[in-house]
Structures are given as structure tokens and as C-alpha cells.
Scaffold this motif. Sequence first.
Motif, PDB file in Angstrom:
ATOM      1  N   CYS A  10       0.825  -1.210   0.000  1.00 17.67           N
ATOM      2  CA  CYS A  10       0.000   0.000   0.000  1.00 17.67           C
ATOM      3  C   CYS A  10       0.856   1.257   0.000  1.00 17.67           C
ATOM      4  O   CYS A  10       0.508   2.248  -0.646  1.00 17.67           O
ATOM      5  N   SER A  11       1.964   1.235   0.705  1.00 14.46           N
ATOM      6  CA  SER A  11       2.838   2.412   0.714  1.00 14.46           C
ATOM      7  C   SER A  11       3.498   2.607  -0.653  1.00 14.46           C
ATOM      8  O   SER A  11       3.692   3.743  -1.093  1.00 14.46           O
ATOM      9  N   ILE A  12       3.815   1.524  -1.344  1.00 12.90           N
ATOM     10  CA  ILE A  12       4.401   1.633  -2.685  1.00 12.90           C
ATOM     11  C   ILE A  12       3.379   2.192  -3.673  1.00 12.90           C
ATOM     12  O   ILE A  12       3.682   3.055  -4.493  1.00 12.90           O
ATOM     13  N   ILE A  13       2.142   1.708  -3.581  1.00 11.54           N
ATOM     14  CA  ILE A  13       1.085   2.133  -4.495  1.00 11.54           C
ATOM     15  C   ILE A  13       0.603   3.547  -4.170  1.00 11.54           C
ATOM     16  O   ILE A  13       0.210   4.301  -5.038  1.00 11.54           O
ATOM     17  N   GLY A  14       0.633   3.900  -2.885  1.00 11.04           N
ATOM     18  CA  GLY A  14       0.190   5.229  -2.481  1.00 11.04           C
ATOM     19  C   GLY A  14      -1.115   5.246  -1.707  1.00 11.04           C
ATOM     20  O   GLY A  14      -1.697   6.308  -1.518  1.00 11.04           O
ATOM     21  N   PHE A  15      -1.591   4.072  -1.283  1.00  9.51           N
ATOM     22  CA  PHE A  15      -2.798   4.011  -0.465  1.00  9.51           C
ATOM     23  C   PHE A  15      -2.437   4.278   0.980  1.00  9.51           C
ATOM     24  O   PHE A  15      -1.490   3.700   1.508  1.00  9.51           O
ATOM     25  N   LYS A  16      -3.213   5.162   1.640  1.00 12.97           N
ATOM     26  CA  LYS A  16      -2.933   5.466   3.042  1.00 12.97           C
ATOM     27  C   LYS A  16      -3.456   4.369   3.968  1.00 12.97           C
ATOM     28  O   LYS A  16      -2.777   3.944   4.877  1.00 12.97           O
ATOM     29  N   ASP A  17      -4.687   3.939   3.720  1.00 13.24           N
ATOM     30  CA  ASP A  17      -5.315   2.935   4.589  1.00 13.24           C
ATOM     31  C   ASP A  17      -5.786   1.749   3.774  1.00 13.24           C
ATOM     32  O   ASP A  17      -6.954   1.364   3.822  1.00 13.24           O
ATOM     33  N   GLY A  18      -4.909   1.142   3.022  1.00 10.97           N
ATOM     34  CA  GLY A  18      -5.278   0.005   2.205  1.00 10.97           C
ATOM     35  C   GLY A  18      -5.413  -1.264   3.023  1.00 10.97           C
ATOM     36  O   GLY A  18      -4.985  -1.344   4.170  1.00 10.97           O
ATOM     37  N   ASP A  19      -6.016  -2.244   2.410  1.00  8.09           N
ATOM     38  CA  ASP A  19      -6.227  -3.523   3.065  1.00  8.09           C
ATOM     39  C   ASP A  19      -6.231  -4.601   1.996  1.00  8.09           C
ATOM     40  O   ASP A  19      -6.336  -4.317   0.811  1.00  8.09           O
ATOM     41  N   GLY A  20      -6.144  -5.836   2.393  1.00 12.95           N
ATOM     42  CA  GLY A  20      -6.156  -6.904   1.413  1.00 12.95           C
ATOM     43  C   GLY A  20      -6.223  -8.259   2.076  1.00 12.95           C
ATOM     44  O   GLY A  20      -6.249  -8.373   3.299  1.00 12.95           O
ATOM     45  N   VAL A  21      -6.233  -9.261   1.235  1.00  9.69           N
ATOM     46  CA  VAL A  21      -6.277 -10.635   1.713  1.00  9.69           C
ATOM     47  C   VAL A  21      -5.582 -11.515   0.676  1.00  9.69           C
ATOM     48  O   VAL A  21      -5.672 -11.274  -0.522  1.00  9.69           O
ATOM     49  N   PHE A  22      -4.859 -12.491   1.155  1.00  7.86           N
ATOM     50  CA  PHE A  22      -4.262 -13.479   0.270  1.00  7.86           C
ATOM     51  C   PHE A  22      -5.229 -14.641   0.152  1.00  7.86           C
ATOM     52  O   PHE A  22      -5.733 -15.151   1.148  1.00  7.86           O
ATOM     53  N   GLY A  23      -5.517 -15.056  -1.061  1.00 12.63           N
ATOM     54  CA  GLY A  23      -6.429 -16.166  -1.290  1.00 12.63           C
ATOM     55  C   GLY A  23      -5.672 -17.409  -1.714  1.00 12.63           C
ATOM     56  O   GLY A  23      -4.553 -17.331  -2.225  1.00 12.63           O
ATOM     57  N   PRO A  24      -6.294 -18.569  -1.534  1.00 13.37           N
ATOM     58  CA  PRO A  24      -5.615 -19.824  -1.853  1.00 13.37           C
ATOM     59  C   PRO A  24      -5.552 -20.135  -3.345  1.00 13.37           C
ATOM     60  O   PRO A  24      -4.852 -21.040  -3.743  1.00 13.37           O
ATOM     61  N   GLY A  25      -6.287 -19.386  -4.172  1.00 10.71           N
ATOM     62  CA  GLY A  25      -6.247 -19.655  -5.609  1.00 10.71           C
ATOM     63  C   GLY A  25      -7.073 -18.658  -6.386  1.00 10.71           C
ATOM     64  O   GLY A  25      -7.788 -17.827  -5.826  1.00 10.71           O
ATOM     65  N   GLY A  26      -6.969 -18.756  -7.707  1.00 13.87           N
ATOM     66  CA  GLY A  26      -7.644 -17.807  -8.582  1.00 13.87           C
ATOM     67  C   GLY A  26      -9.154 -17.856  -8.496  1.00 13.87           C
ATOM     68  O   GLY A  26      -9.817 -16.819  -8.500  1.00 13.87           O
ATOM     69  N   SER A  27      -9.735 -19.046  -8.437  1.00  9.15           N
ATOM     70  CA  SER A  27     -11.191 -19.166  -8.380  1.00  9.15           C
ATOM     71  C   SER A  27     -11.738 -18.538  -7.113  1.00  9.15           C
ATOM     72  O   SER A  27     -12.743 -17.819  -7.142  1.00  9.15           O
ATOM     73  N   PHE A  28     -11.102 -18.802  -5.999  1.00 10.21           N
ATOM     74  CA  PHE A  28     -11.543 -18.222  -4.732  1.00 10.21           C
ATOM     75  C   PHE A  28     -11.427 -16.706  -4.762  1.00 10.21           C
ATOM     76  O   PHE A  28     -12.326 -16.001  -4.318  1.00 10.21           O
ATOM     77  N   CYS A  29     -10.337 -16.197  -5.305  1.00 14.33           N
ATOM     78  CA  CYS A  29     -10.134 -14.743  -5.364  1.00 14.33           C
ATOM     79  C   CYS A  29     -11.152 -14.079  -6.292  1.00 14.33           C
ATOM     80  O   CYS A  29     -11.648 -12.999  -5.982  1.00 14.33           O
ATOM     81  N   ASN A  30     -11.467 -14.711  -7.414  1.00 14.85           N
ATOM     82  CA  ASN A  30     -12.484 -14.165  -8.316  1.00 14.85           C
ATOM     83  C   ASN A  30     -13.856 -14.156  -7.658  1.00 14.85           C
ATOM     84  O   ASN A  30     -14.606 -13.188  -7.781  1.00 14.85           O
ATOM     85  N   MET A  31     -14.195 -15.237  -6.953  1.00 16.61           N
ATOM     86  CA  MET A  31     -15.478 -15.302  -6.266  1.00 16.61           C
ATOM     87  C   MET A  31     -15.559 -14.214  -5.192  1.00 16.61           C
ATOM     88  O   MET A  31     -16.590 -13.557  -5.030  1.00 16.61           O
ATOM     89  N   THR A  32     -14.486 -13.996  -4.461  1.00 14.80           N
ATOM     90  CA  THR A  32     -14.444 -12.958  -3.435  1.00 14.80           C
ATOM     91  C   THR A  32     -14.605 -11.577  -4.067  1.00 14.80           C
ATOM     92  O   THR A  32     -15.330 -10.730  -3.545  1.00 14.80           O
ATOM     93  N   ALA A  33     -13.946 -11.349  -5.198  1.00 18.89           N
ATOM     94  CA  ALA A  33     -14.044 -10.051  -5.886  1.00 18.89           C
ATOM     95  C   ALA A  33     -15.471  -9.790  -6.353  1.00 18.89           C
ATOM     96  O   ALA A  33     -15.982  -8.675  -6.221  1.00 18.89           O
TER      97      ALA A  33
END
Length: 62
Positions: A10-33
Motif C-alpha cells: 500500500c505504501s508503494i502504491i500510495g494508499f494510506k489505509d489500504g487492506d487486502g487478503v491473500f487467497g488460496p487460488g484464482g477461483s476463490f479470489c475471483n469469487m471474493t471479488a
Amino acid sequence: MEKYIFQKLCSIIGFKDGDGVFGPGGSFCNMTAIHLARYNYNPDLRKTGMYGSQKLWSLFDP
């Protein structure tokens, strides 16, 4: 470690209060999105449910 990595990204991108999550795979991440986008579009989704809310494809009807 995960928290540190997201703070660094987030500091590299420039977000002050960014957040995120690591997902176990592409399908799970797409469903979450999709779930997050739907909730962002209609915050009352938890109250109305899927069948009580506006259909997403109605956004594209002329």
C-alpha cells in the motif's frame, strides 16, 4: 507477515489505509471479488437478500 506485506504494498502504491487478503487460488479470489463488488453496488444486500435486490444485469439494459 501478511499485515506487513500489505502495508508495504500500500505504501508503494500510495494508499494510506489500504487492506487486502491473500487467497488460496484464482477461483476463490475471483469469487471474493464478485461478492465484494456486488456488496459495494448494493450495501443493503445483507438485509434484502439476493432475490430481494435489483438484478446486476439490469445495469446494462438501455
